[in-house]
Design an enzyme around this catalytic site. Structure first.
Site, mmCIF file in Angstrom:
data_model
loop_
_atom_site.group_PDB
_atom_site.id
_atom_site.type_symbol
_atom_site.label_atom_id
_atom_site.label_comp_id
_atom_site.label_asym_id
_atom_site.label_seq_id
_atom_site.Cartn_x
_atom_site.Cartn_y
_atom_site.Cartn_z
ATOM 1 N N CYS A 185 31.340 34.098 41.048
ATOM 2 C CA CYS A 185 31.417 35.533 41.340
ATOM 3 C C CYS A 185 30.104 36.128 41.834
ATOM 4 O O CYS A 185 30.087 36.991 42.703
ATOM 5 C CB CYS A 185 31.898 36.284 40.108
ATOM 6 S SG CYS A 185 33.364 35.549 39.341
ATOM 7 N N ASP A 188 34.551 36.289 33.037
ATOM 8 C CA ASP A 188 35.855 36.460 32.400
ATOM 9 C C ASP A 188 36.755 35.262 32.667
ATOM 10 O O ASP A 188 37.435 34.765 31.772
ATOM 11 C CB ASP A 188 36.540 37.728 32.925
ATOM 12 C CG ASP A 188 35.836 38.993 32.477
ATOM 13 O OD1 ASP A 188 34.712 38.896 31.960
ATOM 14 O OD2 ASP A 188 36.417 40.081 32.659
ATOM 15 N N LYS A 227 32.040 43.099 34.748
ATOM 16 C CA LYS A 227 31.306 44.082 33.954
ATOM 17 C C LYS A 227 29.976 44.461 34.585
ATOM 18 O O LYS A 227 29.372 45.472 34.216
ATOM 19 C CB LYS A 227 31.078 43.554 32.529
ATOM 20 C CG LYS A 227 32.346 43.101 31.836
ATOM 21 C CD LYS A 227 33.474 44.110 31.938
ATOM 22 C CE LYS A 227 34.811 43.548 31.499
ATOM 23 N NZ LYS A 227 35.347 42.478 32.363
ATOM 24 N N GLU A 278 40.174 40.052 27.150
ATOM 25 C CA GLU A 278 41.335 40.153 28.036
ATOM 26 C C GLU A 278 42.425 39.169 27.626
ATOM 27 O O GLU A 278 42.168 38.184 26.942
ATOM 28 C CB GLU A 278 40.916 39.883 29.486
ATOM 29 C CG GLU A 278 40.034 40.971 30.053
ATOM 30 C CD GLU A 278 39.623 40.707 31.489
ATOM 31 O OE1 GLU A 278 39.083 41.627 32.104
ATOM 32 O OE2 GLU A 278 39.834 39.581 31.980
ATOM 33 N N SER A 281 43.269 41.476 31.968
ATOM 34 C CA SER A 281 42.606 41.169 33.221
ATOM 35 C C SER A 281 43.208 42.017 34.329
ATOM 36 O O SER A 281 44.376 42.404 34.275
ATOM 37 C CB SER A 281 42.799 39.686 33.550
ATOM 38 O OG SER A 281 42.507 39.437 34.900
#
Length: 582
Positions: free
Chosen positions: A63, A95, A138, A458, A484
């Protein structure tokens, strides 16, 4: 230094050095300059405004993986526009990698730590401006929170979405893999198929590809005005992303020179614009946590009812995954985020006069937008996918403080059935995996809220397994945890008050009847109040899952999900009051 060159001590201060002059200027700061010269900065560098370049690069996920490279281009732009960049790094939690494990609980907690660490480095080194590079979920709200708290000229650049992967000849993303796990457990695909999905879904750098939390919050930043229009949506591995990073560096110097601060950009109206973006694109329910948290850092309040009012009046116009067909890279090719603005502006659903960091108003950005001919990602607002937004807020006897339901990706708006109660996500996942959930059930996952988790992990492992088994259209799942952005189906999260503080969800027993009616905005536990009172008299709070460290501190300070699950809230104020008056 040559005799004919004057010493730098008495040179006039750059007016942009509103903060850093106290760090670098004059004879008394010689020791600080000596240390900075050891890094490689020159007298000329230190005479210019100093701009922090915050990255969230980390090697635990794709990411944020391109941020090291992008930071170099941001710094090029800063130098070209008369500033001196100083790069620093903070943390991030994946995540997708941690999903379904104890590590997932660290994710939401990291939002607070990221904001705190950006604040501390910026205050500690007296930066005059700030560029924050963000990627995974986040990091994006954390960057916006830090800018609001610091209120120095700055902007945020999203490092971009991942490009689509492939599975069975079709576009794929990380949710494809989670749902393939459920399908494998249901016996509808082979282990070889699952391995094919695993290897094909994530082809390189960039955040998860659908309108999941990262891309939802990236869009939010453009609608808020904290990111330059059009730059966030460029995919991570697109060649033009480097030029976008350089442009961000140039723009921050304009903000510094004119002392344009985040507090002049983020207003109640711009927050409403951001909510409209989430609703119009079927975005992540996590925005219901993040936008109130961002608002608080700008001295603004944003209630769940205010969120619902905007979402309910905003049509769903973007056909994006997980509820629709297209990925964020497709939206970029269709003309970008501004095309969504253009459609919403047609019917006056945005506050068009709101300013952005690139100097244009939202209305001007919408006016300048050009949709790619023949694109199918964003529908004309006159013929929307649905006449209402992709999420809304419910209340009722089971959620007196509120909860959030996602409306994109399914047609059901009501359900009534027997409760299947699980006191943690793993127990529920095991039941789903072992095919112990039946059509009509109401799956309740509790003690996973901000305090109880702690950290509101999540539930994508569970929800994707349910979808993979073909049960998504036949059950209701509700939790005091969160979902999510990749979750779809009739799923209700953020049930408040949470179980760990004695909310009604703590009193549910196996077989109780639970009903949801989205049209009436209600989530109810159909049990007599006298019975609930007797259960309440027997209920005791669970022991904390963590007693030391960051997790314990978060659980002690965190607010309700209905207030954004922030640590700068009421619990902190009570602690400060007790210390002051003790």
């Amino acid at each position: 230094m040559s005799a004919d060159r004057p010493l730098p001590y008495d040179r006039p201060a750059d007016p942009g050095k509103r903060h850093s002059h106290a760090l670098t200027d004059g004879p008394d700061r010689a020791a600080a300059r000596a240390m900075l010269k050891a890094v490689g900065f020159s007298d000329d560098d230190l005479a210019q405004p100093i701009i922090g370049v915050a990255t969230t690069w980390i090697e635990t996920m794709p990411c944020n993986l391109n941020q090291r490279r992008l930071a170099e281009f941001v710094k090029e732009g800063i130098r070209a526009a008369g500033g001196t960049p100083m790069e620093f790094n903070t943390i991030a939690i994946s995540d997708g990698v941690s999903m379904g494990t104890e590590g997932m609980k660290a994710s939401l907690i990291s939002r607070e730590l990221i904001a705190d660490s950006i604040e501390l480095v910026t205050r500690g080194h007296l930066f005059d401006g700030l560029v924050v590079l963000v990627g995974c979920d986040k990091t994006i709200p954390a960057g916006a929170m830090a800018l609001g708290r610091l209120d120095i000229p700055g902007l945020i650049l999203y490092n971009g979405t991942i490009l689509p992967g492939t599975y069975k000849g079709k576009d794929a993303d990380i949710v494809t893999v989670f749902e393939a796990i459920g399908a494998y457990r249901a016996g509808t695909i082979t282990l070889e198929d699952l391995y094919e999905a695993e290897n094909g879904a994530c082809p390189g750098a960039g955040a998860c590809g659908g309108q999941f939390t990262a891309n939802t919050m990236s869009m939010v930043l453009e609608f808020l005005g904290l990111s330059p229009a059009g730059l966030n949506g460029i995919p991570a591995e697109a060649p033009e992303k480097d030029a976008a990073a350089r442009r961000a560096g140039e723009l921050v110097m304009t903000l510094v020179h004119h002392d344009i601060r985040p507090s002049s950009i983020v207003t109640k109206n711009s927050l409403e614009n951001a909510i409209a973006a989430v609703a119009a694109t079927g975005g992540s329910t996590n925005a219901v946590l993040h936008l109130p948290a961002i608002a608080a850092e700008y001295g603004l309040t944003l209630t769940l009812d205010e969120f619902a009012a905007v979402a309910d009046r905003t049509p769903l116009i973007a056909d994006m995954r997980p509820g629709g067909r297209y990925l964020a890279a497709d939206l970029y090719r269709a003309g970008g985020v501004a095309v969504v603005m253009k459609e919403l502006q047609k019917q006056g659903l945005l506050h068009g006069h709101e300013k952005t960091v690139d100097g244009r108003t939202i209305a001007k950005i919408a006016e300048d937008a050009v949709a790619t001919e023949g694109q199918q990602v964003v529908k004309p607002i006159e013929t929307p996918i649905k006449p209402f937004g992709g999420l809304t807020i419910l209340r009722g006897s089971l959620a007196p403080e509120g909860c959030v339901v996602k409306l994109a990706g399914h047609e059901r708006k009501a359900h009534r059935g027997p409760a299947r109660v699980f006191d943690n996500e793993n127990a529920c996942y095991d039941a789903v995996r072992d095919r112990k959930i039946a059509k009509g059930d109401v799956v309740v996952i509790r003690y996973e809220g901000p305090v109880g988790g702690p950290g509101m992990q999540e539930m994508l492992s569970v929800t994707a397994a349910i979808q993979g088994q073909g049960l998504g259209g036949d059950i209701l799942l509700l939790t005091d945890g969160r979902f999510s952005g990749g979750t779809h189906g009739l799923m209700i999260g953020h049930v408040a008050p949470e179980a760990a503080v004695g909310g009604p969800i703590a009193l549910v027993e196996e077989g109780d009847t639970i009903s949801v009616d989205v049209d009436r905005k209600e989530l109810n536990l159909e049990v007599d109040e006298a019975v609930l009172a007797e259960r309440r008299s027997r209920w005791t709070p669970p022991a904390p899952r963590y007693t030391i460290g960051a997790m314990a501190k978060y659980a002690a300070l965190v607010s309700s999900a209905s207030e954004g699950a922030v640590t700068n809230g009421a619990a902190l104020q009570r602690a400060l009051h007790a210390r002051t008056n003790g």
